[in-house]
Design a protein around this motif. Structure first.
Motif, mmCIF file in Angstrom:
data_model
loop_
_atom_site.group_PDB
_atom_site.id
_atom_site.type_symbol
_atom_site.label_atom_id
_atom_site.label_comp_id
_atom_site.label_asym_id
_atom_site.label_seq_id
_atom_site.Cartn_x
_atom_site.Cartn_y
_atom_site.Cartn_z
ATOM 1 N N LEU A 64 0.837 -1.203 0.000
ATOM 2 C CA LEU A 64 0.000 0.000 0.000
ATOM 3 C C LEU A 64 0.870 1.251 0.000
ATOM 4 O O LEU A 64 0.618 2.192 -0.762
ATOM 5 C CB LEU A 64 -0.905 -0.001 1.233
ATOM 6 C CG LEU A 64 -1.745 1.265 1.464
ATOM 7 C CD1 LEU A 64 -2.777 1.436 0.355
ATOM 8 C CD2 LEU A 64 -2.422 1.214 2.829
ATOM 9 N N PHE A 65 1.909 1.264 0.849
ATOM 10 C CA PHE A 65 2.805 2.417 0.910
ATOM 11 C C PHE A 65 3.490 2.636 -0.444
ATOM 12 O O PHE A 65 3.667 3.766 -0.879
ATOM 13 C CB PHE A 65 3.862 2.230 1.998
ATOM 14 C CG PHE A 65 3.316 2.012 3.382
ATOM 15 C CD1 PHE A 65 2.032 2.409 3.713
ATOM 16 C CD2 PHE A 65 4.093 1.415 4.370
ATOM 17 C CE1 PHE A 65 1.522 2.218 4.986
ATOM 18 C CE2 PHE A 65 3.603 1.221 5.651
ATOM 19 C CZ PHE A 65 2.310 1.620 5.949
ATOM 20 N N GLU A 66 3.881 1.558 -1.099
ATOM 21 C CA GLU A 66 4.576 1.635 -2.385
ATOM 22 C C GLU A 66 3.695 2.303 -3.430
ATOM 23 O O GLU A 66 4.171 3.087 -4.265
ATOM 24 C CB GLU A 66 4.981 0.238 -2.850
ATOM 25 C CG GLU A 66 5.849 0.214 -4.082
ATOM 26 C CD GLU A 66 7.226 0.809 -3.838
ATOM 27 O OE1 GLU A 66 7.686 1.587 -4.702
ATOM 28 O OE2 GLU A 66 7.840 0.506 -2.793
ATOM 29 N N ILE A 67 2.419 2.027 -3.377
ATOM 30 C CA ILE A 67 1.483 2.622 -4.339
ATOM 31 C C ILE A 67 1.246 4.093 -4.026
ATOM 32 O O ILE A 67 1.265 4.954 -4.906
ATOM 33 C CB ILE A 67 0.141 1.860 -4.326
ATOM 34 C CG1 ILE A 67 0.330 0.441 -4.870
ATOM 35 C CG2 ILE A 67 -0.916 2.613 -5.130
ATOM 36 C CD1 ILE A 67 -0.883 -0.441 -4.676
ATOM 37 N N GLU A 68 1.014 4.412 -2.752
ATOM 38 C CA GLU A 68 0.587 5.754 -2.360
ATOM 39 C C GLU A 68 1.738 6.751 -2.186
ATOM 40 O O GLU A 68 1.609 7.913 -2.546
ATOM 41 C CB GLU A 68 -0.217 5.677 -1.052
ATOM 42 C CG GLU A 68 -1.525 4.913 -1.155
ATOM 43 C CD GLU A 68 -2.572 5.669 -1.957
ATOM 44 O OE1 GLU A 68 -2.385 6.878 -2.215
ATOM 45 O OE2 GLU A 68 -3.577 5.046 -2.353
ATOM 46 N N PHE A 69 2.870 6.281 -1.617
ATOM 47 C CA PHE A 69 3.948 7.206 -1.288
ATOM 48 C C PHE A 69 5.205 6.406 -0.968
ATOM 49 O O PHE A 69 5.523 6.152 0.190
ATOM 50 C CB PHE A 69 3.530 8.051 -0.077
ATOM 51 C CG PHE A 69 4.477 9.161 0.278
ATOM 52 C CD1 PHE A 69 5.137 9.887 -0.694
ATOM 53 C CD2 PHE A 69 4.688 9.490 1.604
ATOM 54 C CE1 PHE A 69 5.994 10.924 -0.356
ATOM 55 C CE2 PHE A 69 5.542 10.524 1.970
ATOM 56 C CZ PHE A 69 6.196 11.243 0.985
#
Length: 311
Positions: free
Chosen positions: A236-241
């Protein structure tokens, strides 16, 4: 106790809190009654001062006491209270904090304008001397994954849940780590943030996170919490920021250093980046200097708004 559902359940985890919880409870119970009904649940999380706690609670006969025979951590204590609660809304209140005198009216005002799709609401807090504990004290609106990941409205808030939601999906029981739970909840829908102050956050309390982050046991808990965040939510972090992953690795390195963990430099190497120069240099200084340098740099970072000042 009646069968009618109360409007609000206040859950208060208590661990060695006999000296402070009386003030907390009086703040909830003093003043005008909450129209719609109120229940208060205190959870004794295997405290060493359990007899003293019971003596204090004897002054508050309407308060329900639940107990853990052994200390299981604040998330487990919250869940014990949450599962036992019946309120349409559930607030988690620390046993060394207290409500403002007109909290009931403010709470009803929040409920009156809370969007139906908001499962969790964050209410801004302030310290005993009136200082706001949040970066954007006047903000009201949604807090989505992208904003949460970027610490856009970072600070110390009071969490208020819809009761049916949190009873069905309580905290992940990782000692005192609430962040893993919040990352799970925010994927069900954005949080709602309000500027209304219900809670006074006692930043002078010896047990507050603001004052204990340098302690070895607290650093161990923070390290485990960050590792779990990264293990569960890195995609999720990789996608968002993506930069957030490196920043969390650097924070993980610092907590590992404070905890005396041998992998501190391993985490630093994974997080160091020219894309996060201040965090990289700051973390390097903390790893070299240990707790004394960390205390100085964190204090300066708080003064300049580089990290959250409370919590």
């Amino acid at each position: 106790m009646t069968d009618e559902q109360p409007l609000l359940s206040v859950v208060i985890p208590a661990y060695n809190a006999s000296r402070t919880i009386g003030v907390t409870l009086r703040s909830v119970l003093n003043g005008p009654a909450l129209a719609g009904g109120l229940e208060i649940i205190v959870v004794d999380d295997g405290s060493a001062d359990s007899p003293a706690l019971r003596t204090v609670l004897a002054e508050f006969p309407t308060v329900q006491l639940l107990t853990h025979s052994l200390n299981r951590g604040s998330c487990a204590a919250r869940n014990t209270g949450i599962v036992a609660s019946r309120g349409a809304f559930v607030i988690i209140l620390d046993a060394d904090d207290w409500f403002v005198p007109n909290w009931a009216d403010r709470f009803k005002a929040i409920v009156g304008r809370l969007p139906d799709r908001a499962n969790l609401c964050f209410s801004a807090c302030r310290t005993p001397n009136g200082q706001s504990t949040v970066r954007a004290p006047d903000y009201e609106g949604w807090l989505d994954v992208a904003a949460y990941l970027r610490d856009r409205y970072v600070g110390e808030y009071l969490p208020m849940f819809r009761g049916d939601y949190v009873r069905a999906k309580p905290y992940v029981e990782i000692k005192s780590c609430g962040n893993v739970s919040y990352w799970g909840w925010i994927q069900d829908g954005p949080f709602y943030v309000v500027p209304d102050v219900l809670r006074i956050y006692d930043n002078s309390s010896a047990g507050s996170l603001t004052n204990t982050y340098l302690r070895r046991d607290r650093a161990v808990e923070s390290m485990l919490c960050l590792e779990e965040e990264l293990a569960r939510f890195s995609p999720l972090f990789e996608i968002e920021f993506p930069t957030a992953i490196r920043r969390k690795q650097l924070r993980l390195a610092v907590y590992a250093r404070l905890a005396g963990h041998p992998r501190a430099w391993h985490f630093f190497r994974r997080g160091a980046s020219f894309r996060a120069p201040l965090e990289t240099l700051g973390s390097l200084a903390m790893l070299i200097g240990g707790a004394p340098v960390t205390a100085i740099l964190v204090k300066l970072s708080k003064q300049f708004g580089l990290v959250k000042r409370f919590g």
